[in-house]
Design an enzyme around this catalytic site. Structure first.
Site, short mmCIF file in Angstrom:
data_model
loop_
_atom_site.label_atom_id
_atom_site.label_comp_id
_atom_site.label_asym_id
_atom_site.label_seq_id
_atom_site.Cartn_x
_atom_site.Cartn_y
_atom_site.Cartn_z
N ASP A 213 0.84 -1.19 0.00
CA ASP A 213 0.00 0.00 0.00
C ASP A 213 0.88 1.25 0.00
O ASP A 213 1.87 1.32 0.73
CB ASP A 213 -0.86 -0.03 1.27
CG ASP A 213 -1.94 1.02 1.26
OD1 ASP A 213 -2.82 0.95 0.39
OD2 ASP A 213 -1.92 1.91 2.14
N GLU A 279 1.91 -0.44 -4.98
CA GLU A 279 0.86 0.52 -5.33
C GLU A 279 1.49 1.90 -5.26
O GLU A 279 1.86 2.37 -4.18
CB GLU A 279 -0.31 0.45 -4.35
CG GLU A 279 -1.44 1.34 -4.81
CD GLU A 279 -2.10 2.19 -3.75
OE1 GLU A 279 -3.25 2.60 -3.94
OE2 GLU A 279 -1.45 2.49 -2.72
C1 NOJ Z 1 -4.41 2.85 -1.02
C2 NOJ Z 1 -5.53 1.89 -0.80
O1 NOJ Z 1 -5.77 1.18 -1.98
C3 NOJ Z 1 -6.71 2.71 -0.36
O2 NOJ Z 1 -7.89 1.95 -0.33
C4 NOJ Z 1 -6.39 3.31 0.98
O3 NOJ Z 1 -7.44 4.19 1.35
C5 NOJ Z 1 -5.09 4.11 0.95
N1 NOJ Z 1 -4.04 3.45 0.22
C6 NOJ Z 1 -4.59 4.36 2.35
O4 NOJ Z 1 -4.14 3.18 2.94
#
Ligand code: NOJ
Length: 569
Positions: A213, A279
């Site tokens: 993440d 991500e």
């Molecule tokens: C990316 C995640 O995919 C999302 O759902 C989340 O709100 C944020 N990061 C914070 O963790």
């Protein structure tokens, strides 16, 4: 369908990964919320679909103030979702069926319910407990102003002031996301050490990898300087320009290398091949591919593909940009149509604006904020039949490209975004934090329709799902689509079977192919497979070849508009 590539340590280079959002996938204990046993029960469905791996969004104990991306304990399963024993059974069953398992790693922040954050709040300023997070004194005469001008991604300042045990206002803590998600202090050696331990804990349980993440956050400029002001909010911008003190800071590389070393410790174990997918919404591509150099992470989501407009030129531009950039560092590209943060593809492609035109924009600007993009899209009308038709074509485009591919749960059913969830039921923190300007991401998180004619559509037995399902999904259940040879589900199954079996799809070779007339994208894979996508309004003539699969029936041998075909040539 058995998976001949399961034991290949390089499985991830061509993998099709299915994202499970556990809250919304399948509810085995019938409490309205999905759970780990529900996922296990549906593994045969995923094996039949033909995926190589499952990525499970956070399943940890969490107050769910950001859908589980607010982790209270990195070493357990949320009681809402089950137990560690359920997780072990799920991993074992997945492996038995030839499916690898990725889980989410959320390293930028914890939940405010994490014991270390509670300890930090109870401890004095300057204490070792506080040093695990980013606490600072406020500015202004009485510390009444935030330490800097940074803004939360969900709206409002990225700082919240604490209250001391005697009731007086205290220090501030940093949260790039929700107020309930305090940022870890990665400069404190306890934090990297803790995350090494978390990785080993799950690798030892048999996990094959992690989706990381916000892999471009974590490290920050220790001076925490102000950033340029966003004229709309008066707070700092969240753009990710080079040199940003918040995003893609130099320290991120050190952290990622450390994780890679931990994953590599498992190379000689029975399954080998433990991996990371990053991500990171990051421009330009040259910055992003730094993340997948051989000593860093393995793959990264291709969000340029996700937000590209539905035109041949835009899609070609993304392919032409991302494939060589990844090749230059020896990493496979990935392809993504959706996830739990973005408007579902069938709805997006049914809107008058389908995304960002990559031919028109040079990308030195800040990345598009997916939440704002979602809000703007929401206001536009949707032609869902058109969107679904395009989404089917998009799937054949995605699965024909070299590298890995992601399926967000329900894409294989052609599900649409639920754009009319009643406001009082919205749960995304963006809704509150934006002062009710941004509805947020709940519309793509509605529990899946499995069977039957009415909600809960086999999601659970009879409990009301945590978000209401639309009655129109009666036509889209997995059960109905299973029985319909022309369904989107069966198109996905056929595509993944071909992708797995056809040697051309396991090469990295891609060559664009010119097709006369129309708004067409065509490319050859390997030596004998041609993919053609018609984005234009008129049918197009096809080159000679045997039709392997098409997203709609061909008409007099021609490919209709908003459709794709795979040919053996
Ligand atoms: C990316 C995640 O995919 C999302 O759902 C989340 O709100 C944020 N990061 C914070 O963790």
């Amino acid at each position: 369908m058995s998976n001949p590539h399961f034991l290949d340590p390089d499985w991830w280079r061509h993998a099709v990964v299915y994202q499970v959002y556990p809250r919304s996938f399948a509810d085995a204990d019938n409490d309205g919320t999905g759970d780990v046993r529900g996922i296990t029960e549906k593994l045969p469905y995923l094996a039949e679909l033909g995926v190589d791996a499952v990525w499970v969004s956070p399943w940890y104990p969490s107050p769910l103030l950001d859908g589980g991306y607010d982790v209270a304990d990195y070493y357990d399963i949320s009681p809402d979702f089950g137990t560690l024993a359920d997780a072990d059974a799920f991993i074992a069953k997945a492996h038995e069926l030839g499916i690898r398992v990725l889980i989410d790693l959320v390293p930028n922040h914890s939940s405010w319910e994490h014991p270390w954050f509670k300890e930090a709040l109870a401890a004095a300023p300057g204490s070792p407990e506080r040093d695990r997070y980013v606490f600072r004194d406020g500015r202004g005469a009485d510390g009444e102003l935030p330490p800097n001008n940074w803004a939360s991604i969900f709206g409002g300042p990225a700082w919240t002031r604490t209250t001391d045990p005697d009731g007086t206002p205290g220090q501030w803590y940093l949260h790039l996301f929700d107020i309930s998600q305090p940022d870890w202090n990665w400069d404190n050696p306890e934090i990297p050490a803790m995350f090494d331990d978390v990785l080993r804990f799950w690798f030892d349980r048999g996990i094959d990898g992690f989706r990381v993440d916000v892999a471009d956050a974590m490290a920050k400029d220790p001076a925490l300087p102000d950033v340029a002001v966003d004229p709309h909010t008066g707070l700092g911008t969240n753009d990710k320009r080079v040199g940003s003190p918040q995003w893609d800071h130099a320290g991120v590389a050190t952290i990622q290398r450390r994780w890679r070393a931990v994953a590599d410790e498992y190379a000689d174990t029975e399954l080998g091949g433990r991996v990371f997918v990053a991500e990171a919404y990051l421009d330009p591509i040259e910055r992003l591919v730094e993340y997948v150099r051989p000593d860093r992470l393995h793959t990264t989501f291709n969000f340029d593909a996700l937000i590209s407009a539905w035109t041949a030129d835009s899609q070609r531009a993304v392919i032409a940009k991302t494939v060589p950039a990844h090749e230059s560092v020896g990493a496979p590209t990935t392809w993504v149509l959706g996830n739990h943060d973005n408007t579902r593809v069938a709805t997006r492609y049914g809107k008058p604006t389908t995304g960002k035109d990559y031919t028109a924009v040079e990308h030195e600007d800040a990345a598009l904020d997916p939440i704002e993009l979602g809000a703007a899209l929401h206001a536009m009308p949707t032609d869902i039949d058109l969107g679904r038709r395009r989404a089917r074509a998009a799937a054949l485009l995605e699965f024909a490209l070299p590298g890995g591919a992601y399926i967000y749960q329900g894409e294989e059913l052609g599900l649409d975004e639920v754009e009319d969830i009643p406001e009082e039921l919205l749960q995304d923190p963006a809704w509150e934090r934006s002062g009710h300007r941004v509805r947020g991401r709940d519309g793509c998180r509605v529990p899946l329709p499995w069977s039957g004619e009415a909600p809960p559509f086999g999601f659970g037995l009879d409990a009301s799902p945590w978000l209401p399902q639309p009655a129109r999904w009666a036509d889209l259940t997995a059960e109905k689509q299973d029985a319909d040879p022309a369904s989107t589900l069966n198109l996905y199954r056929a595509a993944l079977k071909l992708r797995r079996e056809r040697a051309d799809f396991r090469t990295d070779a891609l060559a664009f192919h010119a097709v006369d007339g129309g708004d067409v994208l065509a490319f050859t894979r390997g030596s004998g497979t041609l993919a053609v996508v018609n984005f234009g309004a008129e049918p197009v003539e096809l080159p000679a070849g045997e039709v392997l699969l098409s997203s709609v029936d061909l008409v007099d041998g021609r490919l209709p508009s908003d459709a794709a075909v795979w040919l053996a040539v």
